[in-house]
Design an enzyme around this catalytic site. Structure first.
Site, PDB file in Angstrom:
ATOM      1  CE1 TYR A  46      -1.807   8.164  -1.866  1.00 24.32           C
ATOM      2  CE2 TYR A  46      -0.583   8.861   0.085  1.00 24.32           C
ATOM      3  CZ  TYR A  46      -0.954   7.879  -0.815  1.00 24.32           C
ATOM      4  OH  TYR A  46      -0.481   6.603  -0.646  1.00 24.32           O
ATOM      5  CG  ASP A  97       3.692   8.098   6.160  1.00 25.06           C
ATOM      6  OD1 ASP A  97       3.512   7.333   5.188  1.00 25.06           O
ATOM      7  OD2 ASP A  97       4.342   9.150   6.079  1.00 25.06           O
ATOM      8  CG  ASP A 138     -11.005   3.060 -13.727  1.00 26.56           C
ATOM      9  OD1 ASP A 138     -11.176   3.317 -12.513  1.00 26.56           O
ATOM     10  OD2 ASP A 138     -10.426   3.832 -14.508  1.00 26.56           O
TER      11      ASP A 138
HETATM   12  N1  LIG Z   1       4.503   4.666  -2.751  1.00 31.26           N
HETATM   13  C1  LIG Z   1       4.547   5.024  -1.459  1.00 31.26           C
HETATM   14  O1  LIG Z   1       5.500   5.691  -1.012  1.00 31.26           O
HETATM   15  C2  LIG Z   1       3.444   4.603  -0.524  1.00 31.26           C
HETATM   16  C3  LIG Z   1       3.524   4.986   0.826  1.00 31.26           C
HETATM   17  C4  LIG Z   1       2.510   4.589   1.708  1.00 31.26           C
HETATM   18  C5  LIG Z   1       1.440   3.847   1.230  1.00 31.26           C
HETATM   19  N2  LIG Z   1       1.377   3.520  -0.081  1.00 31.26           N
HETATM   20  C6  LIG Z   1       0.229   2.737  -0.557  1.00 31.26           C
HETATM   21  O2  LIG Z   1       0.725   1.471  -0.941  1.00 31.26           O
HETATM   22  C7  LIG Z   1      -0.044   0.944  -2.034  1.00 31.26           C
HETATM   23  C8  LIG Z   1       0.888   0.542  -3.154  1.00 31.26           C
HETATM   24  O3  LIG Z   1       1.657   1.681  -3.574  1.00 31.26           O
HETATM   25  P1  LIG Z   1       2.635   1.607  -4.835  1.00 31.26           P
HETATM   26  O4  LIG Z   1       3.759   2.531  -4.565  1.00 31.26           O
HETATM   27  O5  LIG Z   1       2.876   0.189  -5.192  1.00 31.26           O
HETATM   28  O6  LIG Z   1       1.692   2.278  -5.954  1.00 31.26           O
HETATM   29  P2  LIG Z   1       1.979   2.450  -7.505  1.00 31.26           P
HETATM   30  O7  LIG Z   1       3.331   1.931  -7.867  1.00 31.26           O
HETATM   31  O8  LIG Z   1       1.601   3.853  -7.863  1.00 31.26           O
HETATM   32  O9  LIG Z   1       0.918   1.450  -8.167  1.00 31.26           O
HETATM   33  C9  LIG Z   1      -0.453   1.693  -8.085  1.00 31.26           C
HETATM   34  C10 LIG Z   1      -1.121   0.949  -9.243  1.00 31.26           C
HETATM   35  O10 LIG Z   1      -2.539   1.222  -9.156  1.00 31.26           O
HETATM   36  C11 LIG Z   1      -2.991   1.491 -10.483  1.00 31.26           C
HETATM   37  N3  LIG Z   1      -4.185   2.329 -10.509  1.00 31.26           N
HETATM   38  C12 LIG Z   1      -4.263   3.656 -10.288  1.00 31.26           C
HETATM   39  N4  LIG Z   1      -5.523   4.104 -10.497  1.00 31.26           N
HETATM   40  C13 LIG Z   1      -6.254   3.008 -10.823  1.00 31.26           C
HETATM   41  C14 LIG Z   1      -7.624   2.816 -11.188  1.00 31.26           C
HETATM   42  N5  LIG Z   1      -8.488   3.833 -11.220  1.00 31.26           N
HETATM   43  N6  LIG Z   1      -8.041   1.565 -11.483  1.00 31.26           N
HETATM   44  C15 LIG Z   1      -7.167   0.510 -11.462  1.00 31.26           C
HETATM   45  N7  LIG Z   1      -5.857   0.629 -11.144  1.00 31.26           N
HETATM   46  C16 LIG Z   1      -5.406   1.871 -10.837  1.00 31.26           C
HETATM   47  C17 LIG Z   1      -1.826   2.231 -11.110  1.00 31.26           C
HETATM   48  O11 LIG Z   1      -1.942   2.280 -12.509  1.00 31.26           O
HETATM   49  P3  LIG Z   1      -1.372   3.588 -13.290  1.00 31.26           P
HETATM   50  O12 LIG Z   1       0.078   3.704 -12.919  1.00 31.26           O
HETATM   51  O13 LIG Z   1      -1.630   3.265 -14.708  1.00 31.26           O
HETATM   52  O14 LIG Z   1      -2.155   4.748 -12.748  1.00 31.26           O
HETATM   53  C18 LIG Z   1      -0.643   1.419 -10.623  1.00 31.26           C
HETATM   54  O15 LIG Z   1      -0.377   0.319 -11.456  1.00 31.26           O
HETATM   55  C19 LIG Z   1      -1.047   2.063  -2.378  1.00 31.26           C
HETATM   56  O16 LIG Z   1      -2.258   1.788  -1.730  1.00 31.26           O
HETATM   57  C20 LIG Z   1      -0.440   3.312  -1.779  1.00 31.26           C
HETATM   58  O17 LIG Z   1      -1.434   4.267  -1.448  1.00 31.26           O
HETATM   59  C21 LIG Z   1       2.364   3.861  -0.959  1.00 31.26           C
END
Ligand SMILES: NC(=O)c1ccc[n+]([C@@H]2O[C@H](COP(=O)([O-])OP(=O)(O)OC[C@H]3O[C@@H](n4cnc5c(N)ncnc54)[C@H](OP(=O)(O)O)[C@@H]3O)[C@@H](O)[C@H]2O)c1
Length: 284
Positions: A125, A102, A36
């Site tokens: 967030y 963003d 974690d």
């Molecule tokens: N999605 C968007 O539209 C977006 C936009 C801008 C920036 N971002 C950034 O881009 C990055 C990747 O986004 P994504 O869409 O690929 O995210 P995602 O699909 O939600 O994946 C995030 C992963 O992190 C894991 N996680 C969450 N809490 C955790 C913890 N305490 N310890 C260990 N692992 C943990 C999640 O596990 P669980 O699912 O089990 O919680 C999930 O597997 C992130 O930094 C996000 O903030 C995303």
């Protein structure tokens, strides 16, 4: 080069690991089943044991609306959790990639946000991602801080999948038309990350697919891409009334990326077309 990737079960982490493997680069993808992010000693142990040259930190708390009702958890994962990864990366002398958003900006005006624009997050967030950015920027020198927006990938839930489902089940769908930004295919973002990490071109980058659209316009493109006879009804952010406030102007300027010499990102249209083709074998 050895690369440790957090968040491998998520959209971006999955694509980064897939691409590193395709390029023959040693990598290990980790997620909650490994440690974690809130467990600093466990993060340190995992990083020390693997000994990466680069840590690509994709794991995050990403539930933007839910975060409004659990701000402590969101801040802990994205702020303290990132600090734990920074300390772990520093302990082995690794470079770090931090993925931000963003949503660290206010969303006012119509001009694209430049890389050094001031922070003014409007939701829980966004604030938590600023905390993560500050941890990286204040403690590290060798980092790539990459802000992206509206991410969708083959491995995970996202707007495109939701629209495809709604488009099959309904004759019309209400979608916000006054938020403008760039939907970004995680496979394209992964390519830029993998191009940057062998270099010493550290700093802040904005990386999205090329072009700006509203969510409603993007929904129309998705329906058209699958010939779904579902009408997209444009609504305002105020009418939609989501729990979290969102920036109306999510346009990101990609000047630093252009200057870096890394190959530019494909357009929003091109990315969506490839993504829909990628989903076809799943029957979606
Ligand atoms: N999605 C968007 O539209 C977006 C936009 C801008 C920036 N971002 C950034 O881009 C990055 C990747 O986004 P994504 O869409 O690929 O995210 P995602 O699909 O939600 O994946 C995030 C992963 O992190 C894991 N996680 C969450 N809490 C955790 C913890 N305490 N310890 C260990 N692992 C943990 C999640 O596990 P669980 O699912 O089990 O919680 C999930 O597997 C992130 O930094 C996000 O903030 C995303």
């Amino acid at each position: 080069m050895k690369v440790l990737v957090t968040g491998v079960n998520g959209q971006l982490g999955w694509d980064v690991v897939r691409l590193l493997e395709r390029r023959g680069i040693s990598c290990r993808g980790v997620d909650v089943q490994d440690f974690d992010l809130l467990d600093g000693p466990a993060a340190l142990e995992c990083v020390r044991e693997y000994g990466p040259d680069v840590v690509v930190h994709c794991a995050a708390y990403t539930a933007v609306d839910k975060a409004e009702s659990e701000p402590e958890k969101c801040a802990a994962v994205n702020g303290d959790g990132t600090l734990n990864m920074v300390r772990a990366a520093l302990s082995v002398g690794a470079k770090m990639v931090y993925i931000s958003t963003d949503y660290v900006f206010s969303g006012e005006g119509e001009e694209p946000w430049v890389e050094d624009a001031p922070y003014e997050p409007k939701n829980v967030y966004g604030l938590s991602k600023v905390q993560g950015e500050i941890a990286v920027r204040s403690l590290m020198k060798r980092y790539f801080l990459i802000r992206t927006s509206w991410v969708y990938g083959v491995h995970g839930k996202n707007f495109v999948r939701t629209m495809l489902r709604l488009g099959r089940e309904n004759s019309e769908v209400r979608v916000v038309a006054d938020q403008i930004g760039s939907p970004t295919y995680s496979a394209d973002l992964a390519r830029v990350i993998c191009d940057l990490i062998p270099t010493e071109k550290y700093g802040i980058y904005h990386v999205t697919n090329e072009g700006y659209v509203s969510w409603a316009r993007f929904a129309e493109m998705i329906m058209a891409g699958r010939n779904l006879p579902c009408r997209v009804v444009p609504v305002t952010t105020a009418e939609y009334a989501a729990a979290a406030r969102r920036p109306l102007n999510s346009r990101l300027s990609k000047e630093k990326l252009r200057e870096s010499g890394v190959a530019p990102m494909p357009t929003v249209e091109d990315a969506l077309e490839r993504y829909l083709r990628e989903l076809e074998p799943e029957g979606i």
